[in-house]
Motif scaffolding. Structure first.
Motif, PDB file in Angstrom:
ATOM      1  N   LEU A   5       0.855  -1.191   0.000  1.00 53.99           N
ATOM      2  CA  LEU A   5       0.000   0.000   0.000  1.00 53.99           C
ATOM      3  C   LEU A   5       0.886   1.234   0.000  1.00 53.99           C
ATOM      4  CD1 LEU A   5      -2.563  -1.069   2.732  1.00 53.99           C
ATOM      5  CD2 LEU A   5      -2.832  -1.230   0.271  1.00 53.99           C
ATOM      6  N   THR A   6       0.611   2.151  -0.930  1.00 54.08           N
ATOM      7  CA  THR A   6       1.382   3.382  -1.027  1.00 54.08           C
ATOM      8  C   THR A   6       0.417   4.553  -1.127  1.00 54.08           C
ATOM      9  OG1 THR A   6       3.060   2.164  -2.275  1.00 54.08           O
ATOM     10  CG2 THR A   6       3.198   4.554  -2.322  1.00 54.08           C
ATOM     11  N   GLY A   7       0.713   5.617  -0.400  1.00 52.80           N
ATOM     12  CA  GLY A   7      -0.094   6.826  -0.471  1.00 52.80           C
ATOM     13  C   GLY A   7       0.722   7.970  -1.035  1.00 52.80           C
ATOM     14  N   ARG A   8       0.229   8.583  -2.086  1.00 54.00           N
ATOM     15  CA  ARG A   8       0.896   9.751  -2.676  1.00 54.00           C
ATOM     16  C   ARG A   8       0.073  10.986  -2.339  1.00 54.00           C
ATOM     17  NH1 ARG A   8       1.654   7.686  -8.680  1.00 54.00           N
ATOM     18  NH2 ARG A   8       3.189   6.087  -8.294  1.00 54.00           N
ATOM     19  N   HIS A   9       0.734  11.959  -1.776  1.00 55.92           N
ATOM     20  CA  HIS A   9       0.116  13.239  -1.432  1.00 55.92           C
ATOM     21  C   HIS A   9      -1.002  13.087  -0.411  1.00 55.92           C
ATOM     22  CE1 HIS A   9       2.394  14.766  -4.794  1.00 55.92           C
ATOM     23  NE2 HIS A   9       1.729  14.003  -5.648  1.00 55.92           N
ATOM     24  N   LEU A  10      -1.029  11.949   0.306  1.00 52.24           N
ATOM     25  CA  LEU A  10      -1.981  11.807   1.393  1.00 52.24           C
ATOM     26  C   LEU A  10      -1.496  10.724   2.342  1.00 52.24           C
ATOM     27  CD1 LEU A  10      -5.130   9.897   1.375  1.00 52.24           C
ATOM     28  CD2 LEU A  10      -4.040   9.783  -0.827  1.00 52.24           C
ATOM     29  N   GLU A  11      -1.941  10.795   3.559  1.00 52.48           N
ATOM     30  CA  GLU A  11      -1.566   9.837   4.591  1.00 52.48           C
ATOM     31  C   GLU A  11      -2.629   8.747   4.643  1.00 52.48           C
ATOM     32  OE1 GLU A  11       0.886   8.317   7.447  1.00 52.48           O
ATOM     33  OE2 GLU A  11       1.248  10.207   6.391  1.00 52.48           O
ATOM     34  N   ALA A  36       1.351 -10.748  -6.142  1.00 48.34           N
ATOM     35  CA  ALA A  36       1.415  -9.498  -5.384  1.00 48.34           C
ATOM     36  C   ALA A  36       0.328  -8.552  -5.868  1.00 48.34           C
ATOM     37  CB  ALA A  36       2.783  -8.846  -5.549  1.00 48.34           C
ATOM     38  N   VAL A  37      -0.096  -7.688  -4.954  1.00 54.97           N
ATOM     39  CA  VAL A  37      -1.028  -6.617  -5.278  1.00 54.97           C
ATOM     40  C   VAL A  37      -0.395  -5.319  -4.799  1.00 54.97           C
ATOM     41  CG1 VAL A  37      -3.332  -5.675  -4.943  1.00 54.97           C
ATOM     42  CG2 VAL A  37      -3.020  -8.140  -5.012  1.00 54.97           C
ATOM     43  N   ASN A  38      -0.164  -4.422  -5.739  1.00 57.41           N
ATOM     44  CA  ASN A  38       0.382  -3.103  -5.413  1.00 57.41           C
ATOM     45  C   ASN A  38      -0.745  -2.085  -5.527  1.00 57.41           C
ATOM     46  OD1 ASN A  38       2.988  -4.181  -5.194  1.00 57.41           O
ATOM     47  ND2 ASN A  38       3.300  -3.981  -7.395  1.00 57.41           N
ATOM     48  N   VAL A  39      -0.967  -1.337  -4.461  1.00 54.89           N
ATOM     49  CA  VAL A  39      -2.031  -0.342  -4.438  1.00 54.89           C
ATOM     50  C   VAL A  39      -1.397   1.022  -4.228  1.00 54.89           C
ATOM     51  CG1 VAL A  39      -4.166   0.390  -3.335  1.00 54.89           C
ATOM     52  CG2 VAL A  39      -3.596  -2.036  -3.416  1.00 54.89           C
ATOM     53  N   VAL A  40      -1.714   1.948  -5.128  1.00 49.65           N
ATOM     54  CA  VAL A  40      -1.224   3.318  -5.011  1.00 49.65           C
ATOM     55  C   VAL A  40      -2.454   4.214  -4.886  1.00 49.65           C
ATOM     56  CG1 VAL A  40       0.066   5.169  -6.097  1.00 49.65           C
ATOM     57  CG2 VAL A  40       0.812   2.802  -6.392  1.00 49.65           C
ATOM     58  N   VAL A  41      -2.544   4.918  -3.762  1.00 53.81           N
ATOM     59  CA  VAL A  41      -3.658   5.826  -3.508  1.00 53.81           C
ATOM     60  C   VAL A  41      -3.111   7.242  -3.583  1.00 53.81           C
ATOM     61  CG1 VAL A  41      -5.441   6.501  -1.866  1.00 53.81           C
ATOM     62  CG2 VAL A  41      -4.711   4.119  -1.991  1.00 53.81           C
ATOM     63  N   SER A  42      -3.763   8.081  -4.371  1.00 48.62           N
ATOM     64  CA  SER A  42      -3.299   9.463  -4.506  1.00 48.62           C
ATOM     65  C   SER A  42      -4.493  10.387  -4.658  1.00 48.62           C
ATOM     66  CB  SER A  42      -2.365   9.594  -5.719  1.00 48.62           C
ATOM     67  OG  SER A  42      -3.063   9.294  -6.908  1.00 48.62           O
ATOM     68  N   THR A  43      -4.213  11.674  -4.586  1.00 49.25           N
ATOM     69  CA  THR A  43      -5.248  12.680  -4.815  1.00 49.25           C
ATOM     70  C   THR A  43      -4.822  13.560  -5.971  1.00 49.25           C
ATOM     71  OG1 THR A  43      -4.259  14.186  -3.225  1.00 49.25           O
ATOM     72  CG2 THR A  43      -5.995  12.734  -2.412  1.00 49.25           C
ATOM     73  N   GLN A  44      -5.790  13.984  -6.735  1.00 48.71           N
ATOM     74  CA  GLN A  44      -5.541  14.895  -7.846  1.00 48.71           C
ATOM     75  C   GLN A  44      -6.530  16.037  -7.762  1.00 48.71           C
ATOM     76  OE1 GLN A  44      -6.032  12.657 -11.448  1.00 48.71           O
ATOM     77  NE2 GLN A  44      -3.976  11.790 -11.372  1.00 48.71           N
ATOM     78  N   THR A  45      -6.089  17.180  -8.235  1.00 51.70           N
ATOM     79  CA  THR A  45      -6.982  18.326  -8.281  1.00 51.70           C
ATOM     80  C   THR A  45      -7.251  18.646  -9.741  1.00 51.70           C
ATOM     81  OG1 THR A  45      -5.985  19.158  -6.260  1.00 51.70           O
ATOM     82  CG2 THR A  45      -7.300  20.699  -7.547  1.00 51.70           C
ATOM     83  N   LYS A  46      -8.519  18.564 -10.110  1.00 47.99           N
ATOM     84  CA  LYS A  46      -8.933  18.892 -11.467  1.00 47.99           C
ATOM     85  C   LYS A  46     -10.061  19.902 -11.386  1.00 47.99           C
ATOM     86  CE  LYS A  46      -7.829  14.598 -13.824  1.00 47.99           C
ATOM     87  NZ  LYS A  46      -8.349  13.470 -14.577  1.00 47.99           N
ATOM     88  N   LYS A  47      -9.874  20.994 -12.064  1.00 50.15           N
ATOM     89  CA  LYS A  47     -10.888  22.051 -12.115  1.00 50.15           C
ATOM     90  C   LYS A  47     -11.313  22.484 -10.714  1.00 50.15           C
ATOM     91  CE  LYS A  47     -12.615  20.517 -16.552  1.00 50.15           C
ATOM     92  NZ  LYS A  47     -13.761  20.061 -17.325  1.00 50.15           N
ATOM     93  N   GLY A  48     -10.356  22.585  -9.829  1.00 48.65           N
ATOM     94  CA  GLY A  48     -10.627  23.065  -8.486  1.00 48.65           C
ATOM     95  C   GLY A  48     -11.224  22.028  -7.548  1.00 48.65           C
ATOM     96  N   LYS A  49     -11.422  20.799  -8.000  1.00 51.08           N
ATOM     97  CA  LYS A  49     -11.993  19.752  -7.158  1.00 51.08           C
ATOM     98  C   LYS A  49     -10.942  18.689  -6.905  1.00 51.08           C
ATOM     99  CE  LYS A  49     -16.836  19.241  -7.822  1.00 51.08           C
ATOM    100  NZ  LYS A  49     -17.884  18.411  -8.416  1.00 51.08           N
ATOM    101  N   GLU A  50     -10.967  18.131  -5.706  1.00 47.34           N
ATOM    102  CA  GLU A  50     -10.039  17.054  -5.377  1.00 47.34           C
ATOM    103  C   GLU A  50     -10.702  15.709  -5.676  1.00 47.34           C
ATOM    104  OE1 GLU A  50      -7.691  16.620  -2.150  1.00 47.34           O
ATOM    105  OE2 GLU A  50      -6.769  18.583  -2.278  1.00 47.34           O
ATOM    106  N   HIS A  51      -9.952  14.843  -6.346  1.00 46.55           N
ATOM    107  CA  HIS A  51     -10.400  13.493  -6.658  1.00 46.55           C
ATOM    108  C   HIS A  51      -9.424  12.509  -6.047  1.00 46.55           C
ATOM    109  CE1 HIS A  51     -13.422  14.707  -9.596  1.00 46.55           C
ATOM    110  NE2 HIS A  51     -12.536  15.562 -10.096  1.00 46.55           N
TER     111      HIS A  51
END
Length: 177
Positions: A5-11, A36-51
């Motif tokens: 499990l990996t988190g990018r730009h978030l805890e 193996a299962v690799n999971v990458v969780v991240s947040t993106q900002t598009k048009k002022g909204k976080e996804h």
């Protein structure tokens, strides 16, 4: 099965990790050799909204890896959608393996089925039936039937046992072969 499990730009909190782990455990029911299962969780900002974006990379033994990327406003919803897509992909791979196995000729010989006896047992009785096509008809009767029915042609036997075709021509008249 190794889970990364990996988190990018978030805890990643313990609740998120537990949710992802329990979701990944549902993939084991397909009896695929998941290495193996690799999971990458991240947040993106598009048009002022976080996804929230969740990416699963599922490494299978002796097969191609399954990569699924899902984004949603809610992180838990993104995980659930990604797991549903992963289950669908694994189910397709599993079904392809199970249903595409064919019995070889050696296995058929080992069963030693008497083919001739089976063919005789399944043979249907054939009863000849006389069709209207084989009854001799007059050309005038066929012409009247053709005019009334709207068909383009009629095949019949005449009184001399010749096969004839009466057809409607483009100019509205009738031809006879």
């Amino acid at each position: 099965m190794n889970i990364s499990l990996t988190g990018r730009h978030l805890e990643l909190t313990e609740h998120i990790k537990a949710h992802i782990n329990t979701s990944i455990e549902t993939l084991s029911k397909y009896n695929m050799d998941i290495i193996a299962v690799n999971v990458v969780v991240s947040t993106q900002t598009k048009k002022g909204k976080e996804h929230s974006v969740v990416e699963f990379v599922i490494n299978l033994a002796h097969k191609n890896s399954v990569v699924i990327k899902q984004s949603d406003d809610d992180l838990y919803a993104a995980v659930d959608l990604a797991i549903a897509r992963a289950q669908k992909a694994l189910r397709r791979i599993h079904d392809k393996e199970v249903t595409h196995r064919q019995t070889g000729i050696n296995e058929m010989k080992a069963e030693s089925v008497d083919i001739k006896a089976e063919a005789e047992a399944n043979e249907d009785e054939i009863i000849p039936v006389e069709l209207d096509l084989y009854k001799p008809r007059e050309v005038e009767d066929v012409l009247n039937d053709l005019k009334e029915s709207g068909k383009l042609f009629e095949i019949f036997l005449d009184n001399e046992d010749k096969t004839r075709v009466l057809y409607k021509r483009n100019d509205g008249r009738f031809g006879l072969y």
